[in-house]
Design an enzyme around this catalytic site. Sequence first.
Site, PDB file in Angstrom:
ATOM      1  N   GLU A 114       0.882  -1.339  -0.044  1.00  0.00           N
ATOM      2  CA  GLU A 114       0.070  -0.068   0.183  1.00  0.00           C
ATOM      3  C   GLU A 114       0.971   1.238   0.044  1.00  0.00           C
ATOM      4  OE1 GLU A 114      -2.483  -0.197   3.760  1.00  0.00           O
ATOM      5  OE2 GLU A 114      -1.886  -2.331   3.885  1.00  0.00           O
ATOM      6  N   LYS A 116       2.154   4.459   1.606  1.00  0.00           N
ATOM      7  CA  LYS A 116       2.736   4.899   2.914  1.00  0.00           C
ATOM      8  C   LYS A 116       2.337   6.314   3.111  1.00  0.00           C
ATOM      9  CE  LYS A 116       6.282   5.157   6.620  1.00  0.00           C
ATOM     10  NZ  LYS A 116       6.116   6.585   6.727  1.00  0.00           N
ATOM     11  N   ASP A 118       2.158  10.129   4.175  1.00  0.00           N
ATOM     12  CA  ASP A 118       2.789  11.042   5.081  1.00  0.00           C
ATOM     13  C   ASP A 118       1.999  11.787   5.996  1.00  0.00           C
ATOM     14  OD1 ASP A 118       4.886  12.100   6.601  1.00  0.00           O
ATOM     15  OD2 ASP A 118       5.533  13.485   5.117  1.00  0.00           O
ATOM     16  N   TYR A 220      -5.942   1.434   7.681  1.00  0.00           N
ATOM     17  CA  TYR A 220      -5.416   0.056   7.275  1.00  0.00           C
ATOM     18  C   TYR A 220      -5.282  -0.844   8.275  1.00  0.00           C
ATOM     19  CZ  TYR A 220      -1.751   2.792   9.517  1.00  0.00           C
ATOM     20  OH  TYR A 220      -0.874   3.519  10.332  1.00  0.00           O
ATOM     21  N   LYS A 313      11.036   3.229   1.699  1.00  0.00           N
ATOM     22  CA  LYS A 313      11.222   4.784   1.750  1.00  0.00           C
ATOM     23  C   LYS A 313      11.462   4.936  -0.009  1.00  0.00           C
ATOM     24  CE  LYS A 313      10.038   6.581   4.545  1.00  0.00           C
ATOM     25  NZ  LYS A 313      10.473   6.876   5.904  1.00  0.00           N
ATOM     26  N   CYS A 407      37.463  18.962  23.654  1.00  0.00           N
ATOM     27  CA  CYS A 407      36.077  19.372  23.735  1.00  0.00           C
ATOM     28  C   CYS A 407      35.706  20.646  23.451  1.00  0.00           C
ATOM     29  CB  CYS A 407      35.659  18.616  25.047  1.00  0.00           C
ATOM     30  SG  CYS A 407      33.841  19.138  25.074  1.00  0.00           S
ATOM     31  N   CYS A 410      34.327  21.859  27.115  1.00  0.00           N
ATOM     32  CA  CYS A 410      35.065  21.910  28.263  1.00  0.00           C
ATOM     33  C   CYS A 410      36.589  21.948  28.147  1.00  0.00           C
ATOM     34  CB  CYS A 410      34.524  20.724  29.215  1.00  0.00           C
ATOM     35  SG  CYS A 410      35.125  18.995  28.586  1.00  0.00           S
ATOM     36  N   CYS A 423      34.197  13.090  24.112  1.00  0.00           N
ATOM     37  CA  CYS A 423      34.581  13.805  25.517  1.00  0.00           C
ATOM     38  C   CYS A 423      34.348  12.825  26.490  1.00  0.00           C
ATOM     39  CB  CYS A 423      33.899  15.083  25.641  1.00  0.00           C
ATOM     40  SG  CYS A 423      34.192  15.589  27.171  1.00  0.00           S
ATOM     41  N   CYS A 428      31.400  17.670  31.768  1.00  0.00           N
ATOM     42  CA  CYS A 428      31.445  18.408  30.683  1.00  0.00           C
ATOM     43  C   CYS A 428      29.862  18.853  30.783  1.00  0.00           C
ATOM     44  CB  CYS A 428      31.705  17.460  29.390  1.00  0.00           C
ATOM     45  SG  CYS A 428      31.247  18.516  28.016  1.00  0.00           S
TER      46      CYS A 428
END
Length: 702
Positions: A114, A116, A118, A220, A313, A407, A410, A423, A428
């Site tokens: 079927e 799909k 959205d 469905y 998709k 990092c 930090c 990190c 942090c």
Amino acid sequence: MNQEQAKTRIAQLKTQLWKAINAYFNDDTEIIPESVRDQLKYELIELESQFPELITPDSPTQRVGAPLSGKLPKITHKNRKFSLQDAFEPEELREFDTRIKKFLKTKSVEYSVEYKIDGLNVTLWYQNGQLQKAVTRGDGFVGEDITHTIKTIKNLPLQLPQPLNIEVSGECFIKRSVFETLQKQHPDENFANPRNLAAGSVRQLDPQIAAERNLSINLYDLKPLTPEENLNITTQQDLFDFFETQHLPHQPEMKIFDDIEQVIDFCLLMNEQNIRVKNDTDIDGLVIKVHNFADRKRLGYTAKTAKYAMAWKFPAEQKYTKLLDIHFQVGRTGAITPVGILKPVNIAGSTVSRATLHNAEELERKKVLIGDTVIIRKAGDIIPEILAPIESLRNGDEQVPEFPTTCPECAQSLNTSETVYRCTNTHCPAKKQANFIFFAEKLKIEGLGKKTIEALLELELIHSVADFWKLTPLDLANLPGFKAKKIENLLSALKKQKKLSFPLFLAALGIRHIGTENAKILSHVIHNLPREADEFWALTKLEIALEQLLAQDGLGEVVAQSFLEFWHDETTKNLFLELSKQEVRFFFPKQKKIINQHVNQKKFVITGSFSQFSRDEIKKLLVDNGGKILSSISRNCDVLIVGEKAGSKKTKAEAFGISQWDEATFLEKIKVGVEQKTLEEIIATNTKSTDKDDENIQMNLF
């Protein structure tokens, strides 16, 4: 006209109107002109205003009710909602097909396909044929009550022809043509795309707004709400045929295929024809399902997805734009992610100004420079990512990005031993903020969102998750936008979470490698630790050996080591001590009862093939009844399950004197304790997900 005459005329008008509405909105046919339909409706409105006692909930005039006040009520789903696993390549569908055939022990599987849509997933409950509730998907367990807006959908019947008790699910959406009209009518509203507008419309407190936006719905899925509701529906085609008899809207474009190669050919054809552009409804792919419902029941679910279905998709929309800069983002586990800052561009219905570059290795592989014109797409139509630069458009002003070795938040040196730089500083600030946000989302603490957490950190009101329960009205009054009601609501939400499921709490802490499933296993270990005190923090004084954790089925060394680092850290002990002071208590979900003494605590090896079960089904039935699965024969094995064409394992088992069960014996043993159940019921019971943390709770509080 007296009341009896009005009653007869109203019944005639309602019947004629429902026929006309169903024909127009579901069958795309006009059995009477629209002007006549409107005239009938006006006559009905006039009669109902004269005789209000004759108004019934199923009347076409009752689609738009009074506005709600306040927030949408929360509703617990009667049946849990699952997601779909995505496929982007034909090979992923072939692997899906192989898994299905292996599990079902068959050489052929019929599939339905079927579109799909959205849209927004919604569930409807009909009681005695009348629409009673409409609920959003939410988190799969709890959704929002949107009955007042869903009733405004013209292609959805408020009353079924039969007095059925059923639950149906589908997608609520706005057609593109309707969306374009609304954009012209409301130029100042800046509607982003049909999907977002549909989602916003059903959540409106005033149903009149939803009615004006002309929502549609396609269904469905169906589940009976009462055991006696036997509808004899065995396939998706049967389901859609049944929907036709009840005037329930569904997709007319469903295909049925005999094998996965036909499915793949159809998926590729839809890609090639770019069907998503030609359709008046936004579709982002195709849904492939095992056509037979009995097979679906056997296949069951994972913790998150249906095993019998997959979403193909469509290729994501791609566009180009300018890469203005690259920022480096610190996640809750310390992962450093390069994020491209883009010149805003509209893609797949939304404006994109940031896109991921994943990690240092990907950044190097793609050879992206700051200032490049780059191609971007929304991966799975959700997450924007940078695919590649258009090198021919470079002008020489571009700059090579430098991946940091310290990092960005930090300044501590990063661990660069893995593909993803991290990190490792437990203090942090960026990691702490991300962890606080993750914790609040996982525990669903209403009112404790990202902006609130940022404000709490800025005022130094929180240093660990225990500090959430230390907050006072005076503390919260210092936060922007926090007035008396908002303060009261947040403190009330925190108070409700003073009794916590320990596995859920453990997963919410964001410990690396420890998600929901691993948290459940570790919780079981902790629950069984000997203790002298009722206070939970006292447990952290006990030593847990690596061997204890590795003895648990499903736990590997990486997960075990990560947990032990957390458990033996001084900050963990302080955390539980502080939680105890704030009267936060934990409980453990009740363990599944062992229902079979022939299986419990025994070790099994499986060999050969079976007529009634797949090997995966046998494994699951054994594990769910307390058994353990071994991969090879040794003296530790208690029972060998023997099928047709058994190999050397059978000979070895005979040499060791190990007990052997053929398929008939296995079925007989597994039925002990559940004698009244059929084979299908045993399989169905053992393939249901048990992911609810709040189900069958054993109230062991600490």
